[in-house]
Structures are given as structure tokens and as C-alpha cells.
Design a protein around this motif. Sequence first.
Motif, PDB file in Angstrom:
ATOM      1  N   ILE A  28      -3.842   4.384   2.126  1.00 48.37           N
ATOM      2  CA  ILE A  28      -4.256   5.932   2.071  1.00 48.37           C
ATOM      3  C   ILE A  28      -3.974   6.382   3.885  1.00 48.37           C
ATOM      4  O   ILE A  28      -4.478   5.345   4.519  1.00 48.37           O
ATOM      5  N   GLY A  29      -3.765   7.335   4.302  1.00 50.89           N
ATOM      6  CA  GLY A  29      -3.765   7.712   5.208  1.00 50.89           C
ATOM      7  C   GLY A  29      -2.576   7.567   6.518  1.00 50.89           C
ATOM      8  O   GLY A  29      -1.801   8.028   7.428  1.00 50.89           O
ATOM      9  N   ALA A  30      -1.627   6.650   6.605  1.00 48.03           N
ATOM     10  CA  ALA A  30      -0.586   5.908   6.247  1.00 48.03           C
ATOM     11  C   ALA A  30       0.606   7.244   6.631  1.00 48.03           C
ATOM     12  O   ALA A  30       0.828   8.113   5.699  1.00 48.03           O
ATOM     13  N   THR A  31       1.266   7.157   7.712  1.00 50.54           N
ATOM     14  CA  THR A  31       2.725   8.269   7.792  1.00 50.54           C
ATOM     15  C   THR A  31       3.781   7.693   6.867  1.00 50.54           C
ATOM     16  O   THR A  31       4.290   6.750   6.902  1.00 50.54           O
ATOM     17  N   LEU A  32       4.944   8.230   7.070  1.00 51.24           N
ATOM     18  CA  LEU A  32       5.321   7.949   6.592  1.00 51.24           C
ATOM     19  C   LEU A  32       6.642   6.826   7.400  1.00 51.24           C
ATOM     20  O   LEU A  32       7.593   6.068   6.099  1.00 51.24           O
ATOM     21  N   PHE A  33       6.276   7.168   8.596  1.00 50.87           N
ATOM     22  CA  PHE A  33       6.938   6.057   9.829  1.00 50.87           C
ATOM     23  C   PHE A  33       6.621   4.267   9.458  1.00 50.87           C
ATOM     24  O   PHE A  33       7.060   3.377   9.326  1.00 50.87           O
ATOM     25  N   GLU A  34       5.351   4.451   9.249  1.00 47.99           N
ATOM     26  CA  GLU A  34       4.464   3.422   9.053  1.00 47.99           C
ATOM     27  C   GLU A  34       5.284   2.536   7.754  1.00 47.99           C
ATOM     28  O   GLU A  34       4.831   1.746   7.840  1.00 47.99           O
ATOM     29  N   ALA A  35       4.213   3.293   6.552  1.00 44.70           N
ATOM     30  CA  ALA A  35       5.321   2.838   5.622  1.00 44.70           C
ATOM     31  C   ALA A  35       6.594   2.200   5.675  1.00 44.70           C
ATOM     32  O   ALA A  35       7.150   1.704   5.338  1.00 44.70           O
ATOM     33  N   ILE A  36       7.784   3.254   6.893  1.00 40.76           N
ATOM     34  CA  ILE A  36       9.065   2.422   6.348  1.00 40.76           C
ATOM     35  C   ILE A  36       8.662   1.229   7.358  1.00 40.76           C
ATOM     36  O   ILE A  36      10.167  -0.209   7.242  1.00 40.76           O
ATOM     37  N   LEU A  37       8.302   0.785   8.215  1.00 36.06           N
ATOM     38  CA  LEU A  37       7.722   0.187   8.781  1.00 36.06           C
ATOM     39  C   LEU A  37       7.861  -0.774   7.649  1.00 36.06           C
ATOM     40  O   LEU A  37       7.716  -2.511   8.054  1.00 36.06           O
ATOM     41  N   ALA A  38       6.975  -1.168   7.201  1.00 36.82           N
ATOM     42  CA  ALA A  38       6.204  -2.375   6.611  1.00 36.82           C
ATOM     43  C   ALA A  38       6.711  -2.408   5.500  1.00 36.82           C
ATOM     44  O   ALA A  38       7.666  -3.227   5.424  1.00 36.82           O
ATOM     45  N   LEU A  39       7.936  -1.559   5.000  1.00 33.21           N
ATOM     46  CA  LEU A  39       9.066  -2.382   3.856  1.00 33.21           C
ATOM     47  C   LEU A  39      10.560  -3.181   4.500  1.00 33.21           C
ATOM     48  O   LEU A  39      10.693  -3.995   4.527  1.00 33.21           O
ATOM     49  N   GLU A  40      10.238  -2.013   5.942  1.00 29.27           N
ATOM     50  CA  GLU A  40      11.575  -3.209   6.886  1.00 29.27           C
ATOM     51  C   GLU A  40      10.614  -5.199   7.083  1.00 29.27           C
ATOM     52  O   GLU A  40      11.697  -5.218   7.431  1.00 29.27           O
ATOM     53  N   THR A  41       9.776  -4.652   7.497  1.00 28.25           N
ATOM     54  CA  THR A  41       8.302  -6.136   7.667  1.00 28.25           C
ATOM     55  C   THR A  41       8.753  -7.122   6.191  1.00 28.25           C
ATOM     56  O   THR A  41       8.986  -7.890   6.421  1.00 28.25           O
ATOM     57  N   ALA A  42       8.231  -6.799   5.728  1.00 28.05           N
ATOM     58  CA  ALA A  42       8.762  -6.929   4.455  1.00 28.05           C
ATOM     59  C   ALA A  42       9.866  -7.692   3.572  1.00 28.05           C
ATOM     60  O   ALA A  42      10.257  -8.488   3.326  1.00 28.05           O
ATOM     61  N   GLN A  43      10.830  -6.697   3.737  1.00 29.28           N
ATOM     62  CA  GLN A  43      12.299  -6.735   3.614  1.00 29.28           C
ATOM     63  C   GLN A  43      12.405  -8.683   4.126  1.00 29.28           C
ATOM     64  O   GLN A  43      13.368  -9.066   4.134  1.00 29.28           O
ATOM     65  N   GLY A  44      12.223  -8.504   5.442  1.00 27.78           N
ATOM     66  CA  GLY A  44      12.459  -9.588   6.774  1.00 27.78           C
ATOM     67  C   GLY A  44      12.090 -10.992   6.420  1.00 27.78           C
ATOM     68  O   GLY A  44      12.500 -11.264   6.753  1.00 27.78           O
ATOM     69  N   GLU A  45      11.085 -10.246   5.671  1.00 26.48           N
ATOM     70  CA  GLU A  45      10.001 -12.430   5.328  1.00 26.48           C
ATOM     71  C   GLU A  45      10.370 -12.378   3.852  1.00 26.48           C
ATOM     72  O   GLU A  45       9.512 -13.827   3.260  1.00 26.48           O
ATOM     73  N   PHE A  46      10.877 -11.563   3.193  1.00 26.49           N
ATOM     74  CA  PHE A  46      11.427 -12.432   1.588  1.00 26.49           C
ATOM     75  C   PHE A  46      12.168 -12.617   1.233  1.00 26.49           C
ATOM     76  O   PHE A  46      13.086 -12.969   2.337  1.00 26.49           O
TER      77      PHE A  46
END
Length: 183
Positions: free
Chosen positions: A21-39
Motif C-alpha cells: 500500500i502506498g506504492a505507485t502505479l509505476f512501482e507496480a508495473i516495475l514489480a510485474l516486469e521484475t517478476a516476469q523476468g525471474e519467472f
Amino acid sequence: MKTYKIEDLMVPLSEYATVTIGATLFEAILALETAQGEFDQTRYRHRAILVLNKAGEVVGKISQHTALKALEPQYQKMAAESSAAHYGFSVSFLKDLQEQYSLLDGALENICQKAAHTRVEDFMSRLGEGEFIEADASLNKAIHMLVMGHFQSLLVRKQGILIGVLRLTDVFAAVFHVMKSCN
């Protein structure tokens, strides 16, 4: 014929994209990109981000659809006014709505600013009880819940603790595998 278990099909919570909570949309998109790269690249990529509270508990989800809606605040307002807005409207009516409300005017030009200032708690989908499944539940129950709830995923619990995400894509792949083995 192979028997599938929820725990075998799910993605462990530790491998899933998360923000607090408190993260931005940009931070959320970066988290998704990182998880996709490591998956595991042999599996379907993640399409959602889980939102955690300060205690680390999952309190919401952000789908690709939800993230795009966050770029235009009018979508939230329209959804609140008419929960059935997506049922049965013609293409021309939907175009008229976009023009009438100036939906997404300048969205791409202002995308960086919107992504940096829009907080996830302002647009995330809050979780309902129907989005949780127990780890020892049958695959039949999971299919029923995904289909009837129109969910892209279910959160998997074991002894009351969230342990993973059961995605529609993984359930579909298992069912498809069973179909192929019949021939």
C-alpha cells in the motif's frame, strides 16, 4: 490419467509480483516486469500484481485491465455509476462515451506523471471471499470458482496462511493436458 493438485499448479507467493500500500502505479508495473523476468519462462507470464498491507497480508490485486483503467479516473466514476456498463452496449455507444467524457485524452502524453502519482490503493481490486481456495481443494472446485466468478486467479491458502496464486492459465494448461492424453 494424471491427478493435479492445487499446490502443484499454483505459483508460490514468493515468486509473484507484489507491492505494498502506498506504492505507485509505476512501482507496480516495475514489480510485474521484475517478476516476469525471474519467472520460469516455460510457463505463462504473470498478468497481475498483488498488493500487500504493512503487515505483509494480501489486500488487493492489480490486473493489466485494472492498471489501464487507472490511467483515466473517469473509468472509475463510470463503473461506480453503472455496474452493468459492460453488458450489451454497441461499439458506437462505447465510442460515443469515450468522446463525450473525453476518455483517455492525453493519457499517453501524461502517462509518466499519472503512473508516478497514482497510488495502488486508489484503483486496486479489493479481494472477496470467493477469490480464495484451500490448497487441498479439488481441481474441479477450482475450475468451478474460476468460471463462475470470472476470475483470472484464485489465492491459495493452507491452514489459513496464503501460500500462492492459482492462475486460470495454469488450470487451463492442466485441463488441456488431460484432453490431449485422452487421444
